[in-house]
Scaffold this active site. Sequence first.
Site, PDB file in Angstrom:
ATOM      1  N   LYS A 256      -2.417  15.233 -10.165  1.00 63.59           N
ATOM      2  CA  LYS A 256      -1.419  14.977 -11.207  1.00 63.59           C
ATOM      3  C   LYS A 256      -0.587  16.226 -11.512  1.00 63.59           C
ATOM      4  O   LYS A 256       0.605  16.125 -11.828  1.00 63.59           O
ATOM      5  CB  LYS A 256      -2.100  14.440 -12.473  1.00 63.59           C
ATOM      6  CG  LYS A 256      -2.633  13.026 -12.326  1.00 63.59           C
ATOM      7  CD  LYS A 256      -1.527  12.031 -11.982  1.00 63.59           C
ATOM      8  CE  LYS A 256      -2.023  10.601 -11.987  1.00 63.59           C
ATOM      9  NZ  LYS A 256      -0.937   9.626 -11.646  1.00 63.59           N
TER      10      LYS A 256
ATOM     11  N   ASP B 228       0.889  -1.164   0.000  1.00 63.04           N
ATOM     12  CA  ASP B 228       0.000   0.000   0.000  1.00 63.04           C
ATOM     13  C   ASP B 228       0.924   1.209   0.000  1.00 63.04           C
ATOM     14  O   ASP B 228       1.632   1.467   0.982  1.00 63.04           O
ATOM     15  CB  ASP B 228      -0.874  -0.012   1.243  1.00 63.04           C
ATOM     16  CG  ASP B 228      -1.778   1.214   1.346  1.00 63.04           C
ATOM     17  OD1 ASP B 228      -1.574   2.186   0.600  1.00 63.04           O
ATOM     18  OD2 ASP B 228      -2.690   1.195   2.184  1.00 63.04           O
TER      19      ASP B 228
ATOM     20  N   THR C 284      -8.042   0.728 -20.389  1.00 64.62           N
ATOM     21  CA  THR C 284      -7.882  -0.105 -19.196  1.00 64.62           C
ATOM     22  C   THR C 284      -9.160   0.011 -18.374  1.00 64.62           C
ATOM     23  O   THR C 284     -10.128   0.646 -18.791  1.00 64.62           O
ATOM     24  CB  THR C 284      -6.691   0.352 -18.341  1.00 64.62           C
ATOM     25  OG1 THR C 284      -7.002   1.639 -17.779  1.00 64.62           O
ATOM     26  CG2 THR C 284      -5.417   0.451 -19.169  1.00 64.62           C
TER      27      THR C 284
ATOM     28  N   TYR D   4      -8.754  15.172  -9.645  1.00 67.96           N
ATOM     29  CA  TYR D   4      -7.744  14.248 -10.184  1.00 67.96           C
ATOM     30  C   TYR D   4      -6.602  15.031 -10.822  1.00 67.96           C
ATOM     31  O   TYR D   4      -5.426  14.748 -10.572  1.00 67.96           O
ATOM     32  CB  TYR D   4      -8.391  13.315 -11.205  1.00 67.96           C
ATOM     33  CG  TYR D   4      -7.420  12.412 -11.921  1.00 67.96           C
ATOM     34  CD1 TYR D   4      -6.694  11.450 -11.230  1.00 67.96           C
ATOM     35  CD2 TYR D   4      -7.235  12.515 -13.303  1.00 67.96           C
ATOM     36  CE1 TYR D   4      -5.802  10.616 -11.892  1.00 67.96           C
ATOM     37  CE2 TYR D   4      -6.356  11.689 -13.964  1.00 67.96           C
ATOM     38  CZ  TYR D   4      -5.634  10.739 -13.260  1.00 67.96           C
ATOM     39  OH  TYR D   4      -4.749   9.910 -13.916  1.00 67.96           O
TER      40      TYR D   4
ATOM     41  N   SER E 170       2.122   9.785 -14.885  1.00 68.96           N
ATOM     42  CA  SER E 170       1.255  10.931 -14.654  1.00 68.96           C
ATOM     43  C   SER E 170       0.067  10.785 -15.598  1.00 68.96           C
ATOM     44  O   SER E 170      -0.518   9.707 -15.711  1.00 68.96           O
ATOM     45  CB  SER E 170       2.032  12.233 -14.884  1.00 68.96           C
ATOM     46  OG  SER E 170       1.215  13.361 -14.711  1.00 68.96           O
TER      47      SER E 170
ATOM     48  N   ASN F 297       3.525   3.784 -10.582  1.00 68.38           N
ATOM     49  CA  ASN F 297       2.315   3.713 -11.387  1.00 68.38           C
ATOM     50  C   ASN F 297       1.029   3.741 -10.576  1.00 68.38           C
ATOM     51  O   ASN F 297      -0.006   4.195 -11.058  1.00 68.38           O
ATOM     52  CB  ASN F 297       2.351   2.427 -12.234  1.00 68.38           C
ATOM     53  CG  ASN F 297       1.013   2.101 -12.851  1.00 68.38           C
ATOM     54  OD1 ASN F 297       0.580   2.728 -13.813  1.00 68.38           O
ATOM     55  ND2 ASN F 297       0.335   1.097 -12.299  1.00 68.38           N
TER      56      ASN F 297
END
Length: 271
Positions: free
Chosen positions: A152, A56, A183, A148, A134, A83
């Site tokens: 980033k 984690d 994904t 979000y 990123s 990642n």
Amino acid sequence: MARVWLVTGASRGLGRAITRTALDAGETVVATGRSADAVRDGLEGYHDRLHALALDITDAEAARAVASETVKRFGSIDVLVNNAGYAELGFFETFTDAAIRRQFEVNVFGTMNVARAVAPHMRRRRSGLIVTISSVSGLVSNSGGSVYSASKFAVEGWMEGFAEELAPFGVRSLLVEPGMLRTDFMDRKSASFGGIDIPDYAEAVAQYRSFVEGANGNQPNDPKLLAARIVALASQVETPARLLFGNDATQWAGAKIDKLREEIAQSADLG
């Protein structure tokens, strides 16, 4: 000679694709996720060079332990792929303070935890590559992506400066800024929506949710191609500072650059 990779968020999505591609290239990979079993289940057939560990990334001590164990077992960490992360998608006012802090805890402070654990080893060896995943959302922000993007943007600013600090010690950096990858990043395992109902935003929020649900699984960019690009770049002596991936990413970033040029020119005109 095979190199040693440490990849976070390797149980699915881009992290799994990078892990698989590196393994196919003959590399040794320490692949981490919140569940080591989930990492193994998605990467069967590589057990001789795949070493799955639970991590984690918000646990700084756990990150240090994984880095230490990797170096002790394999002698080095040649490539770190930072990642792991997730997305809070929705309108800013619909998020609680706790949700926003969790976004930063994972995407920013968690990513920093792992880099902080690995960087001293790379500095001592005067060698290494830190790949930071990123997003083009780290360069461009739109409605529905403010929280979000904020995380980033923070990663981009931190890593841009940290890369300059590491460069004199032979440690390279690659910031990866994908567009929309095909994904499960936009499903409910990775994406979280604000939970505060605000009537003024109701229609816009509904439209945004519909867009996200429709885009999930239909994103234009192939994560396998990005994984191959990253693994290939890791083999080069010179690594670019940034890798924009996808026509959408290059178009959005280009539009942002054009807009900034216009705003800079307007500021100059004001004297």
